[in-house]
Design a protein around this motif. Structure first.
Motif, PDB file in Angstrom:
ATOM      1  N   GLY A 198     141.981  55.392  51.814  1.00  0.00           N
ATOM      2  CA  GLY A 198     141.612  55.175  50.426  1.00  0.00           C
ATOM      3  C   GLY A 198     142.806  54.820  49.555  1.00  0.00           C
ATOM      4  O   GLY A 198     143.945  55.143  49.878  1.00  0.00           O
ATOM      5  N   PRO A 199     142.560  54.155  48.431  1.00  0.00           N
ATOM      6  CA  PRO A 199     143.657  53.835  47.522  1.00  0.00           C
ATOM      7  C   PRO A 199     144.132  55.076  46.783  1.00  0.00           C
ATOM      8  O   PRO A 199     143.337  55.908  46.365  1.00  0.00           O
ATOM      9  CB  PRO A 199     143.034  52.819  46.559  1.00  0.00           C
ATOM     10  CG  PRO A 199     141.584  53.096  46.596  1.00  0.00           C
ATOM     11  CD  PRO A 199     141.278  53.612  47.974  1.00  0.00           C
ATOM     12  N   ALA A 200     145.443  55.224  46.657  1.00  0.00           N
ATOM     13  CA  ALA A 200     146.012  56.357  45.938  1.00  0.00           C
ATOM     14  C   ALA A 200     145.791  56.172  44.439  1.00  0.00           C
ATOM     15  O   ALA A 200     145.786  55.046  43.925  1.00  0.00           O
ATOM     16  CB  ALA A 200     147.498  56.474  46.232  1.00  0.00           C
ATOM     17  N   VAL A 201     145.615  57.268  43.744  1.00  0.00           N
ATOM     18  CA  VAL A 201     145.455  57.228  42.293  1.00  0.00           C
ATOM     19  C   VAL A 201     146.813  56.904  41.682  1.00  0.00           C
ATOM     20  O   VAL A 201     147.849  57.362  42.172  1.00  0.00           O
ATOM     21  CB  VAL A 201     144.929  58.593  41.780  1.00  0.00           C
ATOM     22  CG1 VAL A 201     144.890  58.636  40.272  1.00  0.00           C
ATOM     23  CG2 VAL A 201     143.560  58.863  42.354  1.00  0.00           C
ATOM     24  N   CYS A 237     144.587  60.103  47.219  1.00  0.00           N
ATOM     25  CA  CYS A 237     143.392  59.571  46.562  1.00  0.00           C
ATOM     26  C   CYS A 237     142.675  60.682  45.805  1.00  0.00           C
ATOM     27  O   CYS A 237     143.040  61.851  45.893  1.00  0.00           O
ATOM     28  CB  CYS A 237     142.472  58.936  47.604  1.00  0.00           C
ATOM     29  SG  CYS A 237     141.773  60.103  48.772  1.00  0.00           S
ATOM     30  N   ARG A 238     141.604  60.334  45.119  1.00  0.00           N
ATOM     31  CA  ARG A 238     140.873  61.324  44.325  1.00  0.00           C
ATOM     32  C   ARG A 238     140.177  62.353  45.194  1.00  0.00           C
ATOM     33  O   ARG A 238     139.957  63.482  44.775  1.00  0.00           O
ATOM     34  CB  ARG A 238     139.874  60.631  43.402  1.00  0.00           C
ATOM     35  CG  ARG A 238     138.818  59.841  44.112  1.00  0.00           C
ATOM     36  CD  ARG A 238     138.065  58.930  43.142  1.00  0.00           C
ATOM     37  NE  ARG A 238     137.081  58.136  43.849  1.00  0.00           N
ATOM     38  CZ  ARG A 238     135.799  58.425  43.903  1.00  0.00           C
ATOM     39  NH1 ARG A 238     135.340  59.488  43.267  1.00  0.00           N
ATOM     40  NH2 ARG A 238     134.967  57.668  44.569  1.00  0.00           N
ATOM     41  N   PHE A 239     139.857  61.998  46.429  1.00  0.00           N
ATOM     42  CA  PHE A 239     139.207  62.944  47.332  1.00  0.00           C
ATOM     43  C   PHE A 239     140.183  63.998  47.850  1.00  0.00           C
ATOM     44  O   PHE A 239     139.773  65.069  48.255  1.00  0.00           O
ATOM     45  CB  PHE A 239     138.572  62.225  48.518  1.00  0.00           C
ATOM     46  CG  PHE A 239     137.440  61.345  48.125  1.00  0.00           C
ATOM     47  CD1 PHE A 239     136.249  61.889  47.681  1.00  0.00           C
ATOM     48  CD2 PHE A 239     137.563  59.973  48.168  1.00  0.00           C
ATOM     49  CE1 PHE A 239     135.199  61.077  47.298  1.00  0.00           C
ATOM     50  CE2 PHE A 239     136.521  59.157  47.791  1.00  0.00           C
ATOM     51  CZ  PHE A 239     135.330  59.706  47.357  1.00  0.00           C
ATOM     52  N   HIS A 240     141.463  63.655  47.878  1.00  0.00           N
ATOM     53  CA  HIS A 240     142.462  64.570  48.423  1.00  0.00           C
ATOM     54  C   HIS A 240     143.282  65.268  47.341  1.00  0.00           C
ATOM     55  O   HIS A 240     144.378  65.750  47.616  1.00  0.00           O
ATOM     56  CB  HIS A 240     143.371  63.823  49.402  1.00  0.00           C
ATOM     57  CG  HIS A 240     142.657  63.457  50.652  1.00  0.00           C
ATOM     58  ND1 HIS A 240     142.357  62.163  50.986  1.00  0.00           N
ATOM     59  CD2 HIS A 240     142.139  64.234  51.638  1.00  0.00           C
ATOM     60  CE1 HIS A 240     141.701  62.157  52.132  1.00  0.00           C
ATOM     61  NE2 HIS A 240     141.555  63.394  52.552  1.00  0.00           N
ATOM     62  N   GLY A 241     142.780  65.321  46.115  1.00  0.00           N
ATOM     63  CA  GLY A 241     143.371  66.183  45.106  1.00  0.00           C
ATOM     64  C   GLY A 241     144.123  65.535  43.979  1.00  0.00           C
ATOM     65  O   GLY A 241     144.750  66.253  43.199  1.00  0.00           O
TER      66      GLY A 241
END
Length: 92
Positions: free
Chosen positions: A30-33, A39-43
């Motif tokens: 996924g793309p990093a925020v 990413c948004r899924f990983h915190g």
């Protein structure tokens, strides 16, 4: 088709999330925020602020302020004991 025409070209070019799966060991795709390495899924951008507003707040005896206060008290007690040893040692 030109890259300027595709609205997803920026998302595809974004830096990728650095989180890895415990099960497979592969990295997240996924793309990093922006401003984060995940990413948004990983915190990224998540979590509660510390303090009384946190859902697991109980009594605050392990809060940063109390830990610092106990450390200062312990240092004062050590200094008082050292002074007491010096005074008692010189009297005898």
């Amino acid at each position: 088709m030109n890259d300027g025409d595709n609205p997803m070209s920026k998302a595809h070019a974004a830096p990728r999330c650095t989180a890895t799966s415990k099960r497979t060991g592969e990295r997240c795709k996924g793309p990093a925020v922006r401003g984060w390495r995940v990413c948004r899924f990983h915190g990224a951008g998540g979590g509660h602020s510390p303090g009384k507003d946190h859902p697991s707040w109980r009594h605050g005896m392990r809060s940063r302020e109390w830990i610092e206060a106990r450390a200062e008290i312990n240092e004062l007690v050590r200094e008082a004991r050292e002074i007491e040893r010096m005074l008692c040692g010189s009297a005898f």
